[in-house]
Design a protein around this motif. Structure first.
Motif, PDB file in Angstrom:
ATOM      1  N   HIS A 197       5.887   3.883   2.899  1.00 54.61           N
ATOM      2  CA  HIS A 197       6.352   2.329   3.024  1.00 54.61           C
ATOM      3  C   HIS A 197       6.231   1.879   1.601  1.00 54.61           C
ATOM      4  CE1 HIS A 197       6.247   1.710   7.566  1.00 54.61           C
ATOM      5  NE2 HIS A 197       5.389   2.609   7.275  1.00 54.61           N
ATOM      6  N   PRO A 198       7.449   2.172   0.739  1.00 56.58           N
ATOM      7  CA  PRO A 198       7.436   1.976  -0.561  1.00 56.58           C
ATOM      8  C   PRO A 198       7.562   0.501  -1.017  1.00 56.58           C
ATOM      9  CG  PRO A 198       9.531   2.926   0.171  1.00 56.58           C
ATOM     10  CD  PRO A 198       8.476   3.027   1.232  1.00 56.58           C
ATOM     11  N   HIS A 199       8.046  -0.260  -0.049  1.00 54.53           N
ATOM     12  CA  HIS A 199       8.305  -1.683  -0.159  1.00 54.53           C
ATOM     13  C   HIS A 199       7.327  -2.745   0.500  1.00 54.53           C
ATOM     14  CE1 HIS A 199      11.668  -0.429  -2.591  1.00 54.53           C
ATOM     15  NE2 HIS A 199      12.342   0.093  -1.433  1.00 54.53           N
ATOM     16  N   ALA A 200       6.332  -2.163   1.267  1.00 53.89           N
ATOM     17  CA  ALA A 200       5.401  -2.906   1.880  1.00 53.89           C
ATOM     18  C   ALA A 200       4.405  -3.938   1.021  1.00 53.89           C
ATOM     19  CB  ALA A 200       4.362  -1.832   2.476  1.00 53.89           C
ATOM     20  N   LYS A 201       3.964  -4.589   1.750  1.00 56.54           N
ATOM     21  CA  LYS A 201       3.212  -5.605   0.843  1.00 56.54           C
ATOM     22  C   LYS A 201       2.042  -5.210   0.147  1.00 56.54           C
ATOM     23  CE  LYS A 201       0.971 -10.332   1.159  1.00 56.54           C
ATOM     24  NZ  LYS A 201       0.422 -11.245   2.154  1.00 56.54           N
ATOM     25  N   LEU A 202       1.497  -4.212   0.533  1.00 56.52           N
ATOM     26  CA  LEU A 202       0.362  -3.434  -0.167  1.00 56.52           C
ATOM     27  C   LEU A 202       0.638  -1.858  -0.332  1.00 56.52           C
ATOM     28  CD1 LEU A 202      -2.610  -4.967   1.958  1.00 56.52           C
ATOM     29  CD2 LEU A 202      -1.781  -5.701  -0.095  1.00 56.52           C
ATOM     30  N   SER A 203       0.170  -1.606  -1.296  1.00 52.98           N
ATOM     31  CA  SER A 203       0.254  -0.106  -1.820  1.00 52.98           C
ATOM     32  C   SER A 203      -1.080   0.823  -1.189  1.00 52.98           C
ATOM     33  CB  SER A 203       0.031   0.198  -3.262  1.00 52.98           C
ATOM     34  OG  SER A 203       1.274  -0.524  -3.866  1.00 52.98           O
ATOM     35  N   VAL A 204      -0.732   1.955  -0.563  1.00 52.21           N
ATOM     36  CA  VAL A 204      -1.754   2.702  -0.102  1.00 52.21           C
ATOM     37  C   VAL A 204      -2.473   3.439  -1.320  1.00 52.21           C
ATOM     38  CG1 VAL A 204      -2.016   4.969   1.292  1.00 52.21           C
ATOM     39  CG2 VAL A 204      -0.273   2.958   2.190  1.00 52.21           C
ATOM     40  N   PRO A 205      -3.813   3.530  -1.079  1.00 51.62           N
ATOM     41  CA  PRO A 205      -4.618   4.315  -2.121  1.00 51.62           C
ATOM     42  C   PRO A 205      -4.125   5.703  -2.096  1.00 51.62           C
ATOM     43  CG  PRO A 205      -5.760   3.951  -0.247  1.00 51.62           C
ATOM     44  CD  PRO A 205      -4.729   3.314   0.294  1.00 51.62           C
ATOM     45  N   PRO A 214      -6.417   2.070   5.557  1.00 50.97           N
ATOM     46  CA  PRO A 214      -5.792   1.463   4.669  1.00 50.97           C
ATOM     47  C   PRO A 214      -4.139   2.049   4.460  1.00 50.97           C
ATOM     48  CG  PRO A 214      -7.138   3.238   3.728  1.00 50.97           C
ATOM     49  CD  PRO A 214      -7.297   3.135   5.138  1.00 50.97           C
ATOM     50  N   HIS A 215      -3.606   1.898   5.759  1.00 59.01           N
ATOM     51  CA  HIS A 215      -2.389   2.681   5.823  1.00 59.01           C
ATOM     52  C   HIS A 215      -1.415   1.797   6.787  1.00 59.01           C
ATOM     53  CE1 HIS A 215      -3.489   6.415   3.805  1.00 59.01           C
ATOM     54  NE2 HIS A 215      -4.642   6.067   4.447  1.00 59.01           N
ATOM     55  N   TYR A 216      -0.229   1.810   6.588  1.00 66.27           N
ATOM     56  CA  TYR A 216       0.869   1.353   7.924  1.00 66.27           C
ATOM     57  C   TYR A 216       1.201   2.297   8.788  1.00 66.27           C
ATOM     58  CZ  TYR A 216       1.764  -2.572   4.401  1.00 66.27           C
ATOM     59  OH  TYR A 216       1.283  -3.526   3.487  1.00 66.27           O
ATOM     60  N   GLN A 252     -11.716   3.500   0.121  1.00 66.64           N
ATOM     61  CA  GLN A 252     -10.558   2.994  -0.789  1.00 66.64           C
ATOM     62  C   GLN A 252      -9.755   1.788  -0.394  1.00 66.64           C
ATOM     63  OE1 GLN A 252      -8.680   7.170  -0.508  1.00 66.64           O
ATOM     64  NE2 GLN A 252      -8.913   7.149  -2.947  1.00 66.64           N
ATOM     65  N   MET A 253      -9.469   0.986  -1.168  1.00 67.70           N
ATOM     66  CA  MET A 253      -8.764  -0.305  -0.841  1.00 67.70           C
ATOM     67  C   MET A 253      -7.293  -0.385  -1.156  1.00 67.70           C
ATOM     68  SD  MET A 253     -11.206  -1.763   1.284  1.00 67.70           S
ATOM     69  CE  MET A 253     -10.078  -3.192   1.461  1.00 67.70           C
ATOM     70  N   MET A 254      -6.412  -1.010  -0.742  1.00 67.47           N
ATOM     71  CA  MET A 254      -5.013  -1.225  -0.760  1.00 67.47           C
ATOM     72  C   MET A 254      -5.358  -2.030  -2.126  1.00 67.47           C
ATOM     73  SD  MET A 254      -3.580  -1.190   2.877  1.00 67.47           S
ATOM     74  CE  MET A 254      -1.874  -0.539   2.436  1.00 67.47           C
ATOM     75  N   SER A 255      -3.889  -2.288  -2.874  1.00 62.73           N
ATOM     76  CA  SER A 255      -3.650  -3.099  -3.753  1.00 62.73           C
ATOM     77  C   SER A 255      -2.123  -3.644  -3.769  1.00 62.73           C
ATOM     78  CB  SER A 255      -3.670  -2.191  -5.298  1.00 62.73           C
ATOM     79  OG  SER A 255      -2.808  -1.261  -5.111  1.00 62.73           O
ATOM     80  N   ASP A 256      -2.213  -4.854  -4.412  1.00 58.55           N
ATOM     81  CA  ASP A 256      -0.792  -5.337  -4.376  1.00 58.55           C
ATOM     82  C   ASP A 256       0.220  -4.437  -4.599  1.00 58.55           C
ATOM     83  OD1 ASP A 256      -1.809  -7.812  -3.449  1.00 58.55           O
ATOM     84  OD2 ASP A 256      -2.021  -8.634  -5.380  1.00 58.55           O
ATOM     85  N   ASN A 257       1.378  -4.382  -3.941  1.00 61.65           N
ATOM     86  CA  ASN A 257       2.491  -3.674  -4.326  1.00 61.65           C
ATOM     87  C   ASN A 257       3.641  -4.291  -5.181  1.00 61.65           C
ATOM     88  OD1 ASN A 257       4.500  -1.542  -4.463  1.00 61.65           O
ATOM     89  ND2 ASN A 257       4.951  -1.664  -2.356  1.00 61.65           N
TER      90      ASN A 257
END
Length: 494
Positions: free
Chosen positions: A117-125, A403-405, A470-475
């Motif tokens: 999901h390259p354009h999701a709100k959060l980036s996967v670790p 931490p995934h979609y 591992q946590m997600m980060s802003d994309n």
């Protein structure tokens, strides 16, 4: 490969195994344990069903699916009403069973290789697509104590696209024999569930042969060929009930006919092909149980039957909310049946919450082997429950970290007693449920019980820090119009 040749292969394998034990380094002998008055250590048959819904078996309320052998197994052992997979998707759940560790601790938190999901709100670790070799897994621990270890079926724990791909087959993680295990999460051979199969060490048989049956043939051959003096772990990880949904024509016809007059008062999933897959699974379990009886080893063999995540359809969840890939109960609550002859009282049931990380320490405990708390860091032995010595475990809570979609937005969850809190990482939204009164999670109590919600949230945050989750980060590439963020999470159960 015909039956005779397969028997020869297994016999040669066991001969080599026994030779390796005989000629092993005398400074490090492979000691066979003795368990509670038995000269022979207990054998284990571990049966893991893919995409198994909480409502798929007769002993868990199914009326459309027919599971007489599994129901008989339940009558001979203990069923669990609050048993959980460690993740709502397969690879992390499977890793948790083998390692005794939460997926968050392993950093193996999604099915391999996961959605993009390259354009999701959060980036996967940058998560881990393998179980590190430094970890001593359940089959390795049993193998060190003289057990023969054999794997059949779905593996799906190989780092697809990475240089060390070939270093992570079942035989690289403690299994002496691998039949069927490769990187696939579902059958992808030319015939899919029908011959030809294209999986390791399994012949394609005859046109029309069904994968579940052929894997069962191989497992039966292993049981028949293993010397009675050799304790074993038979780990049967079924490809079924994962799609593609395929079943022998005669079973499809049978359940099509049944569906025409079936009164579906419980909103069960009425798919004739899938019901046929369940029946073939049930027949496999029956064949294994009969083989154990015929060989005279049933009384010294512990059987465990469970699933890796929820079923792939709402109607498979037995009235629970949602299904595979979701944060709610239908995504992770699983049937669990344990038969421990002579120890577990037949026909009993247990309400205590248990989870996939518990199988490793439990099986060591049953085998009278010392625990390995530095390995199965998140599991507890459920032996006190199986013996009837206790109705609870010394554990405060169960946890999930995703931490995934997927079908769900990224989330974390905690169950403490009957209370379950879900935190959605995109916006911090909380859902709180009292499972004792609302097992289908229809009423969010986060606003009416804010102090409890906050207390559970802080406990979950502390657990994530302890496990190194591992946590997600802003994309930075977030594009709302292209994000594809899951919108189904707020829907009411149908």
């Amino acid at each position: 490969m015909n039956r005779r040749r397969w028997t020869l292969v297994v016999c040669l394998f066991l001969a080599c195994l026994n030779a390796s034990l005989v000629f092993a380094d005398p400074a490090q002998p492979a000691a066979l344990p003795e368990s509670d008055g038995n000269a022979q250590p207990p054998n284990f048959v571990f049966l893991l069903v893919d995409d198994l819904g909480w409502g798929d078996f007769g002993c868990y309320g199914a009326r459309f699916n027919e599971t007489p052998h599994i129901d008989a197994l339940a009558e001979q052992g203990m069923t669990f009403e609050n048993a959980y997979a460690a993740c709502a998707v397969c690879s992390p759940s499977r890793a948790a069973i083998l390692s005794g560790c939460y997926p968050a601790r392993l950093h193996l938190t999604d099915w391999i290789a996961g959605h993009k999901h390259p354009h999701a709100k959060l980036s996967v670790p940058d998560w881990n697509m393998r179980i590190d070799h430094e970890r001593i897994l359940l089959p390795e621990a049993l193998k060190e104590s003289g057990y023969a270890t054999a794997f059949f079926g779905k593996w799906h724990l190989m780092p697809i696209g990475h240089d060390d791909f070939d270093q992570h087959y079942p035989t690289d993680h403690g299994f002496d024999l691998n039949v069927g295990g490769r990187e696939w999460g579902q059958p992808k051979g030319p015939g899919r569930y029908f011959s030809p199969f294209d999986v390791p060490n399994l012949d394609d048989g005859e046109p029309g042969d069904f994968l579940t049956d052929k894997l069962t043939d191989a497992a039966v051959e292993f049981l028949e060929s293993t010397p009675r003096s050799q304790p074993f772990l038979l780990y049967f990880s079924y490809y079924t009930l994962h799609g593609p949904i395929m079943s022998p024509p005669e079973l499809v016809a049978k359940y099509k006919a049944k569906a025409k007059t079936f009164e579906n008062t419980n909103n069960e999933h009425l798919d004739p092909a899938r019901a046929g897959m369940v029946e073939r699974l049930d027949e496999s379990v029956g064949r294994l149980m009969q083989t154990l009886d015929t060989l005279g080893i049933a009384d010294n063999t512990v059987i465990v039957l469970t699933g890796d995540n929820g079923g792939n359809f709402q109607g498979t969840s037995g009235g629970l909310r949602d299904f595979k890939g979701f944060s709610h109960e239908g995504g992770t609550r699983e049937p669990l049946v344990v038969k421990w002859p002579g120890v577990t009282k037949a026909g009993t049931s247990c309400d205590e919450p248990v989870i996939g990380t518990d199988f490793y320490p439990t099986m060591l405990d049953i085998a009278n082997l010392p625990p390995r708390p530095d390995q199965h860091q998140d599991g507890l032995s459920i032996v006190p429950l199986l013996k009837g010595d206790a109705t609870t475990l010394p554990r405060d809570a169960l946890y999930w970290h995703y931490p995934h979609y997927h079908r769900t937005a990224p989330y974390g969850a905690i169950r403490q007693g009957n209370w379950k809190l879900i935190e959605f990482f995109e916006d911090g939204r909380l859902e709180l449920f009292d499972l004792s009164k609302d097992p289908s999670e229809t009423t969010n109590l986060a606003q009416t019980h804010p102090e409890r919600a906050e207390r559970l949230l802080q406990q979950m945050v502390a657990w994530r820090e302890t496990t190194g989750a591992q946590m997600m980060s802003d994309n930075p590439d977030y594009r709302p119009e292209e994000a594809g963020t899951v919108k189904r999470q707020n829907r009411k159960k149908k």
